[in-house]
Write an enzyme that holds these catalytic residues in place. Structure first.
Site, PDB file in Angstrom:
ATOM      1  CD  GLU A 444     135.414 -24.077  74.947  1.00  0.00           C
ATOM      2  OE1 GLU A 444     135.184 -22.911  74.615  1.00  0.00           O
ATOM      3  OE2 GLU A 444     136.108 -24.389  75.934  1.00  0.00           O
ATOM      4  CD  GLU A 719     142.328 -23.167  77.280  1.00  0.00           C
ATOM      5  OE1 GLU A 719     142.368 -24.404  77.224  1.00  0.00           O
ATOM      6  OE2 GLU A 719     141.258 -22.520  77.322  1.00  0.00           O
TER       7      GLU A 719
HETATM    8  C1  BGC Z   1     137.980 -20.606  75.350  1.00  0.00           C
HETATM    9  C2  BGC Z   1     138.825 -19.372  75.297  1.00  0.00           C
HETATM   10  C3  BGC Z   1     137.876 -18.215  75.346  1.00  0.00           C
HETATM   11  C4  BGC Z   1     137.321 -18.252  76.720  1.00  0.00           C
HETATM   12  C5  BGC Z   1     136.497 -17.068  77.112  1.00  0.00           C
HETATM   13  C6  BGC Z   1     137.337 -20.634  76.686  1.00  0.00           C
HETATM   14  O1  BGC Z   1     136.574 -21.738  76.913  1.00  0.00           O
HETATM   15  O2  BGC Z   1     138.691 -21.758  75.060  1.00  0.00           O
HETATM   16  O3  BGC Z   1     139.846 -19.361  74.473  1.00  0.00           O
HETATM   17  O4  BGC Z   1     138.337 -17.026  74.888  1.00  0.00           O
HETATM   18  O5  BGC Z   1     136.645 -19.465  76.966  1.00  0.00           O
HETATM   19  O6  BGC Z   1     135.555 -17.307  78.031  1.00  0.00           O
END
Ligand code: BGC
Length: 944
Positions: A444, A719
């Protein structure tokens, strides 16, 4: 007296940045003076200040936070500047000189974009040789290479930065960098080699994990301007006279890593050809350089149960490993990067499809090796194929992040809290590589706007983020331009599309506002105002299209992402109704636009957005509150937002606070909030007389809590509240990063509430602060320092064994503070060993607090608190029982000079006084403790 921190557009000696509206700032320190009475800024074209182009004269109007330099800048000129300050005590000081150097401004490019005549997967070196016969006075290279590039002249890397030209919305603008190569060029033959890599531009990237998101060809634009001592110049342009060859990099990608084959030595030259990328999109850089800011040594070399050799860096970090090798020719050394061990073995399934590898094929020569066009988020590195013993002398963790100054620090008596602070700081280091990213390791690493928004307050205390966010906000505005004001959830978009959501897209209003309040430079609001307004207009249009209810309840929303109160505990969605969150942000953003309009003297717009904000708040009150003030939603986040965003109906705040207390009681005083509720959680509690609960949440060690991760050995913020389970197993591989800074937003509360260093919107940039330290007996001390744009602030408190309070504060030159001493009796307070009342400091009382106006200087305060921070008490009888009996209640009132606050009466359930006394600010005056001890016996008899 000294003048330091001279910055132009909040950057020290910026070379080749976009400086169209230069704003100069400086800090005065090392003086007993309190105030600046005048200053003078001089700008010249030479170091000696003979050729002066601007002289402000001695002026009382010069703002050290942001002096707008009223001159038109010329291209490719280095301007020198210095400042003299006159202080109120007669002190005068002049700074050393600083400089800023312009880029090409509006000069046209004589160079052409070129691309090699090679297959577009082959990583090329583009090169040019030329001769210099005359003596060089000054030389610059103006360069943009796509996707990423490194420029070497005569075998030497130019500049100290990596991963240029950084990452932005490449489809809308391209940044070029400027290098000072005066001392890199030589008389005689010179060789320029520009190495190109894929990066986000053409490598596998984005949520689609596909290649060529912005372009499918390597490309270079390079213009070298050499001025000779004899007054003549030479310009070397990138054009079809350049050549290319295949580099030793066989592949590169942000997610997958790099393969570097040093045995590859094909010298065949290939033609280059012009490629039409135009020059309209080119803009002098806004991005700060990404530099190697720290170097870490492995703390351990582990042999795992599976027999792997793994380096433990002791810290989840971002960058890469540099290693020394003298492996025989053809040996292949592989490094693989991961965040955590599982059952003692190397592990990286949570990185999803990202390979995160580096492969090096040795040519038999001794070498120090590093990758070029990738980076990794890791604590553990599996090393295979290394020749000889792997020892920590030969391996270094190179920590990369955008070149920002560290400005804040926090320390408390609790080592776990200290580690939590560091974890958030490391989260920032790891995710502030040009774009604020969600995470730095898996596939990501994107500019998720919500994550950046919620962390921006913390980030701006930890580091000077002005220039960093200035660039990000520029990207936001550019992405909005083609989307009718919509702010995408991810910026730069990187092929991810047009999704938007409250909390995420509100980055457009919240970050510029935070940055303005933090640094006191209106420029960020001037630059962003249209973008801020366009976002609110976008929501309003959606609202108007669905009946103008002044609520935003029509679109998909990400909501309280990853909160623990969702209907389905495995889903990403939290339980708080998304329409409530979206409407609250609709209100919050409208208010910010109104406030910004006011500051920018756009009176009509101020009124318009203020009116809109009021309508939204009214609509929220009607829809979500009963007439008695009960919030219709029962989630922690809903209460927190209602309080933080000031949504409760007039006179009903108490009701919301009480219900919030009940909510937490039912949740056993543990948080359940996600990305939306968490950043406001402790702030809203401390603001609303629930500071004790804020500390309870901070200090909880069991899941779910901040310190749970710390006790599990986390060195960055996770996270998820349970990214790793108590048995050490990762809780899942779907979206589970161990370096995700969002919940690190608690650190802003530590600066603002625990230590009490609060900027004031009407005097932004910490010119004046509200100093409201909020101690809690569960910590013995806390100290914070913040090197603000005005200068260094310090705030610390300590609670002695006897429960007495001492504080130390430092207020910088030309700044002031309204100090609110908690739980204090005016007569008791001592400052710098004198009774406060006997000093000439302006002080007053308000409820349990003493208010003191402070000017620049250092202060030590000391007092016996009005309400003791008692550790235990002598009776086991419950407070509720006590107050049930009218007589005993009456006597209690007599005994306690301060009765329990109303909101606590009847709310204490079956807690005994012993338990109650563990609550902070338990209102038992220290002077009557003994008396109380004696009298409680009698009361107890009454109850019995
Ligand atoms: C990210 C997050 C993000 C979220 C929102 C995730 O895949 O890692 O931090 O804000 O998606 O959809």
């Amino acid at each position: 007296m000294k003048i330091i921190n001279l910055k132009t557009n909040h950057i020290e000696n910026p070379l080749g940045f976009d400086l169209s509206k230069p704003s100069l700032s400086f800090v005065t320190c090392d003086t007993n003076a309190k105030k600046q009475v005048a200053a003078q800024i001089i700008v010249a074209l030479d170091k000696e200040f003979n050729d002066i182009v601007f002289d402000s004269g001695k002026s009382e109007e010069i703002d050290s936070l942001a002096f707008k330099l009223p001159i038109d800048l010329r291209p490719r000129i280095r301007y020198y500047w210095k400042v003299t300050v006159w202080a109120n005590n007669g002190d005068i000081a002049t700074s050393e000189s600083a400089w800023f150097e312009t880029a090409k401004i509006d000069e046209s490019w004589s160079s052409k974009w070129i691309t090699p005549e090679l297959d577009s997967v082959i990583h090329p070196v583009l090169n040019k040789e030329f001769n210099i016969e005359k003596s060089i006075k000054c030389a610059r290279a103006y360069v943009c290479g796509l996707g990423l590039y490194e420029i070497n002249i005569n075998g030497q890397k130019c500049g100290e930065e990596y991963l240029a030209p950084n990452f932005n919305a490449y489809d809308k603008w391209l940044q070029y960098q400027t290098y000072d190569i005066t001392n890199t060029l030589e008389q005689g033959k010179n060789t320029i080699d520009v190495l190109l890599g894929n990066g986000m531009y053409k490598g596998r990237f984005g949520l689609s994990r596909t290649e060529n998101l912005y372009g499918d060809k390597f490309a270079l634009l390079c213009e070298i301007v050499i001025d000779f001592e004899d007054g003549t110049s030479l310009v070397i342009n990138s054009d079809e006279t350049w050549k290319s060859r295949k580099s030793k990099i066989l592949s590169s990608g942000i997610y997958d890593g790099e393969v570097y084959d040093s045995t590859f030595n094909e010298q065949t030259s290939y033609e280059v050809r012009e490629i039409d990328l135009g020059t309209d999109k080119l803009k002098a850089r806004l991005s700060l350089p990404v530099k190697m800011k720290e170097r870490l040594k492995p703390i351990e070399i582990i042999t795992t149960p599976a027999g792997e050799t793994v380096l433990d860096l002791g810290q989840n970090m971002v960058g890469w490993i540099e290693f020394k090798t003298n492996a025989p020719k053809g040996s292949e050394i592989t490094l693989q990067y991961g965040e955590i061990l599982q059952e003692g073995n190397f592990y990286r399934d949570n990185l999803q499809s990202a390979k995160c590898e580096f492969k090096y094929i040795s040519d038999g020569e001794e070498a120090v090796v590093r990758p070029h066009f990738t980076y990794y988020g890791f604590r553990y590195v599996k090393v295979s194929g290394y020749h000889g013993k792997v020892n920590s002398d030969n391996f270094t963790g190179c920590v990369l992040y955008s070149d920002m100054e560290l400005t804040g620090h926090i320390e408390t008596s609790n080592p776990l809290v200290n580690r939590l602070f560091l974890n958030a700081l490391w989260g920032q280091k790891g995710n502030f590589l040009d774009v604020p990213t969600d995470c730095p390791q898996r596939d990501e690493r994107l500019g998720w706007t919500g994550d950046a928004q919620v962390f921006s307050g913390t980030a701006s205390f930890n580091m000077d983020t002005f220039a960093f966010f200035n660039k990000y906000m520029y990207d936001i505005a550019r992405e909005q331009e083609v989307r009718e004001g919509l702010v995408p959830n991810i910026v730069p978009v990187a092929g991810t599309g047009d999704g938007c959501s409250s909390g995420w897209s509100d980055v457009a209003t919240i970050i510029p506002w935070n940055v303005y309040v933090q640094y006191g430079d209106k420029r960020i609001l001037e630059q962003q105002f249209d973008s801020m307004k366009a976002w609110v207009d976008f929501i309003k249009k959606q609202d108007d299209n669905s009946g103008s209810r002044r609520l935003w309840i029509t679109s998909f929303q990400l909501g309280d992402w990853l909160a623990l109160d969702g209907e389905n505990p495995n889903s990403f969605a939290g339980g708080t109704e998304t329409g409530f969150i979206a409407s609250a942000y609709y209100y919050y953003s409208s208010r910010i636009v109104a406030k910004a309009a006011k500051i920018l003297e756009k009176e009509e717009l101020f009124k318009e957005y203020e009116a809109l904000a009021s309508e939204i708040r009214e609509a929220i009150r009607k829809e979500y509150f009963t007439s008695t003030g009960r919030l219709a939603l029962k989630n922690q986040t809903a209460y927190i937002i209602a309080l933080y965003m000031d949504l409760a109906p007039e006179g009903k705040v108490e009701r919301v606070i009480n219900d919030l207390r009940e909510r937490f009681k039912a949740d056993k005083n543990h948080l359940k909030t996600g990305f939306i509720g968490t950043p406001y959680l402790c702030k809203a509690l401390s603001e609303n007389r629930c500071n004790d609960l804020a500390y309870t949440l901070l200090l909880n060690k069991d899941y779910p809590s901040w310190l749970y991760a710390v006790t599990m050995g986390a060195t960055t913020i996770w996270e998820r509240w349970n990214s790793v389970l108590p048995d050490g197993k990762i809780s899942g591989t779907d979206m589970n990063s161990l370096n995700h800074y969002s919940y690190g937003s608690i650190v802003e509360w530590m600066y603002r509430y625990m230590a009490g260093i609060n900027p004031v919107e009407s005097k932004p940039g910490f010119r004046h602060i509200k100093l409201t330290p909020m101690p809690d007996y569960r910590l013995k001390y806390a100290k914070a320092s913040y090197n603000s744009s005005v200068g260094l602030y310090e705030s610390q408190w300590e609670i002695s064994e006897e429960g007495n309070l001492s504080f130390r504060f430092l207020i910088p030159f030309n700044a002031s503070a309204t100090l609110i001493l908690p739980n204090a009796k005016l007569e008791n307070v001592k400052v710098n060993s004198k009774l406060l009342k006997e000093t000439d400091l302006n002080s007053s009382k308000s409820n349990e607090n003493v208010i003191v106006e402070l000017v620049s200087g250092s202060y030590e305060f000391y007092y016996v608190p009005k309400v003791a921070y008692i550790k235990y008490y002598s009776t086991e009888c419950s407070y509720e029982e006590l107050v049930k009996n009218e007589e005993s209640k009456k006597r209690l009132v007599e005994v306690l000079p301060i009765m329990l606050p109303d909101h606590m009466i009847g709310k204490v359930g079956d807690k005994s006084l012993r338990e109650l006394s563990h609550m902070p600010f338990f209102p038992v005056s220290s002077d009557v403790l003994d008396e109380l001890d004696k009298k409680l016996g009698e009361i107890k008899v009454n109850i019995d």
